[in-house]
Scaffold this motif. Structure first.
Motif: not given
Ligand code: CO8
Length: 258
Positions: A178-206
């Motif tokens: 879905s996206r390519v990020v610089p190697a050094k930023k991989l975990m930061e960007e992936s955790m940020a994407a996960a945090q964004k999903i975690a803020e949603k309604s879990l029922i809607a996300a599932r």
């Protein structure tokens, strides 16, 4: 449970599962497969977890099934071992969203595990491949099926028949990641994407995850009907009322998974 081949951390509602067999480039042996499935199942059942990130090391997400463990297996050994089959199907049975954060090699079973997750965020060093043909076998956890659905016949045939690797740029162009990020930023960007999903309604996300996955299994008409019925059903949730009220009142929604 104490794990030996993976590391699990839970941080702000995100479970981070890190494959950890550095000496074997995270090759998937039976122990690792069992531990990953246990960790995913536990995260799915843990009320504190709202999204999962699966990752490896900087050098390798996973360089495939463990060739040393597999090399002497007989037909019966492979046939009777449910582990490999359970891995692809098992990941897909997890109801919470899973992001694969891929750096370095994602080959064979490694590429297949990443594809069984909901989407892949790749570092610019990522290399994807189905090189099983070099070993006298073929892909076994979805490399001929999920890869073809992701990138189409031409590239899938090319990768499955020649065993060549696809770099991150090509993988993004082909729709594998879905996206390519610089190697050094991989975990930061992936955790940020996960945090964004975690803020949603879990029922809607599932429900969103279920609806997108359904598109691979059914006709367009049936898929659209499934989507519409799922949309209707979400009006039975408090989170729908909260989400829409928050928009109108110009505030952040407070979803309660109800
Ligand atoms: N299995 C076991 N050990 C591995 C694997 C692997 N897949 N990949 C790497 N290793 C080990 C190496 O043997 C080496 O260990 P040692 O130092 O003890 O010799 C160590 O990891 C480091 O590897 P290299 O020295 O080879 O590192 P390089 O940087 O030179 O090369 C590569 C990296 C290109 C990734 C190379 O290691 C490689 O080609 N690995 C194998 C890739 C491969 O063929 N993967 C497909 C495996 S088959 C598969 O995944 C099938 C899945 C479906 C099963 C379904 C059954 C139903």
């Amino acid at each position: 449970m104490a794990f030996e081949t993976i590391i699990v951390e839970i941080e702000d509602h995100v479970a981070l599962i890190k494959l950890n067999r550095p000496d074997a480039l995270n090759a998937l042996n039976q122990q690792l497969i069992g531990e990953v499935m246990t960790a995913l199942t536990e995260a799915d059942a843990n009320d504190k977890v709202r999204c999962i990130v699966l990752t490896g090391s900087e050098k390798a997400f996973a360089a495939g099934a463990d060739i040393k463990e597999m090399s002497e297996m007989s037909f019966a050994d492979v046939n009777l071992s449910d582990l490999f089959g359970n891995l692809g199907d098992g990941i897909q049975r997890i109801r919470k969203p899973i992001i694969a954060a891929v750096s370095g090699y994602a080959l064979g079973g490694g590429c297949e595990v990443a594809m069984a997750c909901d989407f892949i965020i790749a570092s610019d060093t990522a290399k994807f491949g189905q090189p099983e043909i070099n070993l006298g076998v073929i892909a076994g956890i979805g490399g001929s099926q999920r890869l073809t659905r992701a990138v189409g016949k031409a590239k899938s045939m090319d990768m499955n028949l020649t065993g060549r690797f696809m770099d991150a740029e090509e993988a993004e162009r082909a729709g594998l990641v879905s996206r390519v990020v610089p190697a050094k930023k991989l975990m930061e960007e992936s955790m940020a994407a996960a945090q964004k999903i975690a803020e949603k309604s879990l029922i809607a996300a599932r429900t969103a995850k279920e609806a997108v996955n359904r598109s691979f299994e059914t006709t367009l008409t049936e898929g659209l009907l499934f989507e519409r019925r799922s949309f209707h059903a979400l009006f039975a949730t408090e989170d729908q009322k909260e989400g829409m009220a928050a928009f109108i009142e110009k505030r952040e929604p407070q979803f309660r998974d109800k």
